[in-house]
Design a protein around this motif. Structure first.
Motif, mmCIF file in Angstrom:
data_model
loop_
_atom_site.group_PDB
_atom_site.id
_atom_site.type_symbol
_atom_site.label_atom_id
_atom_site.label_comp_id
_atom_site.label_asym_id
_atom_site.label_seq_id
_atom_site.Cartn_x
_atom_site.Cartn_y
_atom_site.Cartn_z
ATOM 1 N N GLU A 242 27.748 41.001 24.430
ATOM 2 C CA GLU A 242 27.382 40.330 25.677
ATOM 3 C C GLU A 242 27.645 41.199 26.905
ATOM 4 N N LYS A 243 28.422 42.252 26.727
ATOM 5 C CA LYS A 243 28.743 43.130 27.853
ATOM 6 C C LYS A 243 27.594 44.080 28.191
ATOM 7 N N PHE A 244 26.571 44.112 27.335
ATOM 8 C CA PHE A 244 25.407 44.938 27.640
ATOM 9 C C PHE A 244 24.561 44.235 28.693
ATOM 10 N N THR A 245 24.439 44.854 29.842
ATOM 11 C CA THR A 245 23.710 44.229 30.945
ATOM 12 C C THR A 245 22.229 44.583 30.950
ATOM 13 N N GLU A 246 21.887 45.709 30.353
ATOM 14 C CA GLU A 246 20.480 46.126 30.351
ATOM 15 C C GLU A 246 20.204 46.985 29.125
ATOM 16 N N LYS A 247 19.084 46.703 28.472
ATOM 17 C CA LYS A 247 18.668 47.485 27.305
ATOM 18 C C LYS A 247 17.194 47.842 27.475
ATOM 19 N N ARG A 248 16.954 49.100 27.803
ATOM 20 C CA ARG A 248 15.583 49.570 27.987
ATOM 21 C C ARG A 248 15.234 50.554 26.874
ATOM 22 N N THR A 249 14.106 50.335 26.255
ATOM 23 C CA THR A 249 13.673 51.197 25.162
ATOM 24 C C THR A 249 12.218 51.603 25.366
ATOM 25 N N THR B 167 22.910 49.899 29.162
ATOM 26 C CA THR B 167 23.994 49.831 30.141
ATOM 27 C C THR B 167 24.986 48.747 29.743
ATOM 28 N N SER B 168 26.265 49.056 29.897
ATOM 29 C CA SER B 168 27.320 48.116 29.526
ATOM 30 C C SER B 168 28.295 47.931 30.692
ATOM 31 N N MET B 169 28.908 46.745 30.751
ATOM 32 C CA MET B 169 29.945 46.498 31.755
ATOM 33 C C MET B 169 31.247 47.196 31.379
ATOM 34 N N GLU B 170 31.338 47.616 30.129
ATOM 35 C CA GLU B 170 32.528 48.308 29.641
ATOM 36 C C GLU B 170 32.144 49.724 29.233
ATOM 37 N N ASP C 146 19.622 58.239 25.497
ATOM 38 C CA ASP C 146 19.258 59.224 24.480
ATOM 39 C C ASP C 146 17.757 59.157 24.237
ATOM 40 N N LYS C 147 17.196 60.292 23.879
ATOM 41 C CA LYS C 147 15.781 60.344 23.521
ATOM 42 C C LYS C 147 15.575 61.441 22.486
ATOM 43 N N PHE C 148 14.591 61.248 21.646
ATOM 44 C CA PHE C 148 14.280 62.264 20.650
ATOM 45 C C PHE C 148 12.852 62.082 20.158
ATOM 46 N N GLU C 149 12.364 63.113 19.481
ATOM 47 C CA GLU C 149 10.996 63.112 18.982
ATOM 48 C C GLU C 149 10.994 63.390 17.484
ATOM 49 N N ILE C 150 10.062 62.747 16.798
ATOM 50 C CA ILE C 150 9.903 62.946 15.360
ATOM 51 C C ILE C 150 8.467 63.407 15.108
ATOM 52 N N GLU D 155 25.259 46.528 14.809
ATOM 53 C CA GLU D 155 23.849 46.532 15.192
ATOM 54 C C GLU D 155 23.700 46.104 16.646
ATOM 55 N N ILE D 156 22.938 46.871 17.408
ATOM 56 C CA ILE D 156 22.665 46.538 18.803
ATOM 57 C C ILE D 156 21.325 45.799 18.855
ATOM 58 N N PRO D 157 21.327 44.501 19.106
ATOM 59 C CA PRO D 157 20.057 43.756 19.137
ATOM 60 C C PRO D 157 19.143 44.276 20.247
ATOM 61 N N ILE D 158 17.955 44.648 19.881
ATOM 62 C CA ILE D 158 16.971 45.145 20.838
ATOM 63 C C ILE D 158 15.615 44.543 20.504
ATOM 64 N N ALA D 159 14.738 44.567 21.490
ATOM 65 C CA ALA D 159 13.367 44.117 21.251
ATOM 66 C C ALA D 159 12.669 45.143 20.367
#
Length: 247
Positions: free
Chosen positions: A25-32, A52-55, A124-128, A192-196
């Motif tokens: 719940e401390k994750f304030t923003e998750k952009r992918t 982004t996290s509050m911690e 982080d970013k990477f290419e495959i 696991e970090i829940p993401i869209a």
């Protein structure tokens, strides 16, 4: 009746708030970001994460679980480029010869080389680099092209210094035992970090049966002409040698 419904709604909301993992719940923003570029058989799968996290992230390790669709396979010739910043391993499938309808999904793990210390932002970013498998030829050139669907890799984190994860019962359902690194068979706990789960769709490559016949005929004629040319050149050489011997 209305009061009972309101009380039930409040109870459900309270229950929902209690079953969530406090650390997540401390994750304030998750952009992918997921993108697939390139033309023909050669494509590049581009992935970007900004969380982004509050911690602060304190000495956390990350692993990505990547699944390539069965219509593709990883470009082995360029796999060393990925290894500069992300060590990959534990490939479920390394077959590269089969066409699309016989291919299998490829799952593997990627581990960022660097760890993230004392930061509120994980970026982080990477290419495959991948190749597309060929689809079987079709009868009609006007038939729609087949689709290939890519999915955003799932991200997991391991933060040994954060004891809240292991002490919070509501976090247990997010914990997974995954390979500790790209080469080890040992398993470690990652959350696991829940993401869209974004997807990206491209068109596949297929042949046309009518054109395939034309190509086959042209190829056969070319081979025959090449063999005749070699035969004629060989006969001319033999004739020239005979003339030299007679002289």
């Amino acid at each position: 009746m209305f009061i009972n419904v309101v009380l039930l709604a409040i109870f459900v909301l309270q229950c929902d708030s209690k079953i969530s993992c406090k650390w997540l719940e401390k994750f304030t923003e998750k952009r992918t970001l997921l993108d697939v570029t390139g033309k023909g058989m050669y494509r590049t799968m581009k992935i970007n994460y900004n969380i982004t996290s509050m911690e602060r992230y304190d000495d956390c390790n990350v692993v990505y679980k990547i699944s390539l669709p069965k219509e593709t396979y990883i470009d082995i010739d360029k796999i060393d480029i990925i290894q500069w910043k992300h060590k990959t391993g534990h490939y479920s499938n390394i077959e590269i010869e089969n066409p699309a309808h016989l291919g299998k999904e490829t799952t593997f793990y990627a581990y960022p080389v660097k760890t993230f210390k004392r930061s509120f932002l994980y970026s982080d970013k990477f290419e495959i680099y991948i190749k597309l498998r060929h689809f079987p030829p079709i009868d009609n050139s006007k038939s729609p092209s087949p689709y290939i669907t890519f999915s955003l890799p799932q991200i997991y984190m391991s933060c040994p210094s954060v004891i809240d994860i292991m002490e919070d019962v509501n976090c247990f359902k997010y914990l997974h035992k995954l390979p500790c690194n790209s080469s080890s068979g040992d398993r470690c706990s990652f959350i696991e970090i829940p993401i869209a789960r974004h997807t990206f769709v491209i068109y596949g490559l297929f042949g046309n049966k009518e054109f395939s016949v034309y190509v086959g005929v042209v190829t056969t004629i070319t081979i025959i002409m090449g063999l005749l040319y070699i035969l004629i050149v060989s006969l001319k050489k033999d004739t020239s040698y005979d003339r030299i011997d007679k002289n």
